[in-house]
Scaffold this motif. Structure first.
Motif, PDB file in Angstrom:
ATOM      1  N   ASN A 152      48.872  52.740  45.626  1.00  0.00           N
ATOM      2  CA  ASN A 152      47.725  51.769  46.423  1.00  0.00           C
ATOM      3  C   ASN A 152      48.133  50.410  45.977  1.00  0.00           C
ATOM      4  N   PRO A 153      48.428  49.607  46.919  1.00  0.00           N
ATOM      5  CA  PRO A 153      48.718  48.021  46.695  1.00  0.00           C
ATOM      6  C   PRO A 153      47.451  47.388  46.346  1.00  0.00           C
ATOM      7  N   HIS A 154      47.358  46.474  45.482  1.00  0.00           N
ATOM      8  CA  HIS A 154      46.311  45.653  45.212  1.00  0.00           C
ATOM      9  C   HIS A 154      46.571  44.325  46.168  1.00  0.00           C
ATOM     10  N   LEU A 155      45.942  44.259  47.230  1.00  0.00           N
ATOM     11  CA  LEU A 155      46.091  42.933  47.851  1.00  0.00           C
ATOM     12  C   LEU A 155      44.538  42.302  47.927  1.00  0.00           C
ATOM     13  N   PRO A 156      44.621  41.257  46.830  1.00  0.00           N
ATOM     14  CA  PRO A 156      43.149  40.600  46.790  1.00  0.00           C
ATOM     15  C   PRO A 156      42.997  39.541  47.714  1.00  0.00           C
ATOM     16  N   LEU A 157      42.878  39.606  49.018  1.00  0.00           N
ATOM     17  CA  LEU A 157      42.683  38.402  49.826  1.00  0.00           C
ATOM     18  C   LEU A 157      41.569  37.796  49.845  1.00  0.00           C
ATOM     19  N   GLU A 158      40.477  38.619  49.294  1.00  0.00           N
ATOM     20  CA  GLU A 158      39.189  37.883  48.978  1.00  0.00           C
ATOM     21  C   GLU A 158      39.241  36.817  48.035  1.00  0.00           C
ATOM     22  N   SER A 159      40.157  36.717  47.268  1.00  0.00           N
ATOM     23  CA  SER A 159      40.343  35.761  46.263  1.00  0.00           C
ATOM     24  C   SER A 159      40.870  34.462  46.708  1.00  0.00           C
ATOM     25  N   PHE A 160      41.388  34.377  47.940  1.00  0.00           N
ATOM     26  CA  PHE A 160      42.304  33.422  48.286  1.00  0.00           C
ATOM     27  C   PHE A 160      41.285  32.892  49.929  1.00  0.00           C
ATOM     28  N   PRO A 161      40.773  31.686  49.492  1.00  0.00           N
ATOM     29  CA  PRO A 161      40.068  31.157  50.804  1.00  0.00           C
ATOM     30  C   PRO A 161      40.782  30.620  51.815  1.00  0.00           C
ATOM     31  N   GLY A 162      40.583  30.976  52.999  1.00  0.00           N
ATOM     32  CA  GLY A 162      41.297  30.625  53.947  1.00  0.00           C
ATOM     33  C   GLY A 162      42.582  31.437  54.447  1.00  0.00           C
TER      34      GLY A 162
END
Length: 424
Positions: A152-162
């Motif tokens: 399961n790749p951890h893709l923390p998109l919510e931590s990067f605004p924009g």
């Protein structure tokens, strides 16, 4: 009495688990959803969620003398550090030498693993599998989960605004296969672990510029050590481990920094670890040279993305970014398990010795390979397999469920308290 054991996955952990079962007189049945053994080390041109595979150019970080199974050394003509193809070849040789292939069912997906109705008395499990749209249900006395840590790749998109407005390519390192599709592009890699550094070094040959973003820096080791010997062969010894255990952490860190800094000053390269941060290490022979030559630029953590650029926490901005690769690790996933065992297995605190789920009345399930160790994984999972199968047979005992859950809950509260204190 445990006899039949279901093994999920035919990678490194799965293969040694089959062998350990046979050595204890158990009857293993291994289910592998792909068309070949090897797990993580089986390279294919396609990628995506649920396919844990290495990139083709990967080279091992641990030398062959220290990374083999105990009773099956690498061939003498193998290099000290192996690429993906050589390592997969070794796994095939291992399986053939110990006649493990006949216990493996390829192209078979495990759909669910649930407790048998009389689990509290027998410890048995109902395993539902699917092969070419045909489902099958079987009862096993024990289960060994060998799906690995990289599904399961951890893709923390919510931590990067924009990031949602960014118009370039966005992918996780799990999807990376080769550098050709990045030719002439400006590439930003987020995450400075072994994978992030490896991809940056490889992409610098074809990309117009590579940026490597890190929140905390890292210590970089070379594969080569004193007199050209492999690094871990020199430093991962019983003597060094004994000395390490005797020294205070501050003195130990000072000695490590002094040794590592003989190669280069990490602060001068933007890789210094801020005070109070937990030290991390990666192995990469080329990263310092690439930074020195300007083909890789070390950047601070990303604060915000725009449609075409990245703004970093130090105020700097890089325009015209074509692709962002998240080398941000993985999360544990056990979709075939029922609750609450599924959630507990995700939290290593609730795995006794990182193997046995704490909430089971009978110790008939083992999670293999979910460990972070200094050195190679193969010897570690081999020891896990030996222990787990002996527990299944009743030759080794583990504490009762009530005690395990109590200790795990206490440990979790302690970890949360330390976390809160650290970030206050």
């Amino acid at each position: 009495m445990v006899k039949r054991v279901a093994i999920i996955g035919a990678g490194v952990s799965g293969l040694t688990s089959i062998k350990c079962c046979l050595e204890e007189g158990l009857e293993p049945t291994c289910f592998e959803r792909s068309d070949d053994i090897g797990g993580l080390w089986k390279f294919t041109e396609t990628s995506g969620h649920g396919k844990a595979q290495v990139y083709k150019s990967l080279v091992t970080n641990v030398n062959k003398e220290m990374s083999c199974f105990s009773d099956f050394p690498f061939h003498e003509d193998y290099p000290n550090y192996m690429n993906q193809a050589k390592f997969l070849e070794y796994l095939h040789s291992y399986a053939k030498n110990f006649d493990l292939l006949k216990y493996i069912h390829l192209k078979t997906t495990v759909c669910s693993v649930t407790k048998h109705p009389d689990f509290s008395a027998t410890g048995q499990w109902e395993v539902v599998t699917k092969t070419e749209e045909k489902e099958d249900t079987a009862t096993f006395d024990a289960v060994m989960i060998c799906t690995g840590r990289y599904l399961n790749p951890h893709l923390p998109l919510e931590s990067f605004p924009g990031i949602n407005t960014f118009q370039g390519q966005i992918l996780h390192s799990q999807e990376y296969r080769s550098p050709e599709s990045f030719r002439g592009k400006r590439v930003l890699i987020i995450g400075l672990g072994n994978t992030g550094a490896d991809l940056a070094v490889e992409l610098r040959h074809v990309a117009s510029q590579v940026f490597l973003s890190t929140r905390s820096g890292t210590w970089v080791l070379s594969r080569l050590s004193k007199d050209g010997y492999p690094t871990l062969m020199i430093f991962a010894t019983r003597f060094h481990q004994m000395v390490s255990c005797m020294l205070p952490s501050s003195m130990k860190d000072w000695m490590i920094i002094k040794q590592i800094s003989k190669w280069f000053n990490h602060k001068n390269y933007g890789l210094g670890i801020p005070k109070g941060q937990r030290p991390r290490m990666i192995i990469n022979d080329e990263l310092p040279s690439c930074i020195l030559c300007g083909t890789i630029t070390i950047k601070a953590n990303v604060e915000e993305f725009t449609e075409t650029s990245a703004i970093f926490e130090d105020g700097s901005v890089e325009e015209n970014i074509d692709a962002v690769i998240f080398a941000t690790g993985f999360t544990f996933s056990f979709p075939f398990l029922e609750e609450p065992t599924r959630s507990l297995c995700k939290n290593k605190i609730y795995l006794y010795k990182h193997v046995f789920p704490s909430n089971l009345e009978k110790p008939t399930m083992a999670v293999m390979g979910h460990i972070s160790i200094k050195g190679a994984l193969l010897p570690g999972v081999e020891l896990q397999g030996r222990w787990a199968t002996r527990v299944f047979k009743g030759l080794c005992k583990i504490p009762p469920t009530s005690q395990l859950m109590k200790e795990a809950t206490k440990k979790e509260k302690l970890v949360k308290r330390k976390f809160l204190i650290y970030f206050q």
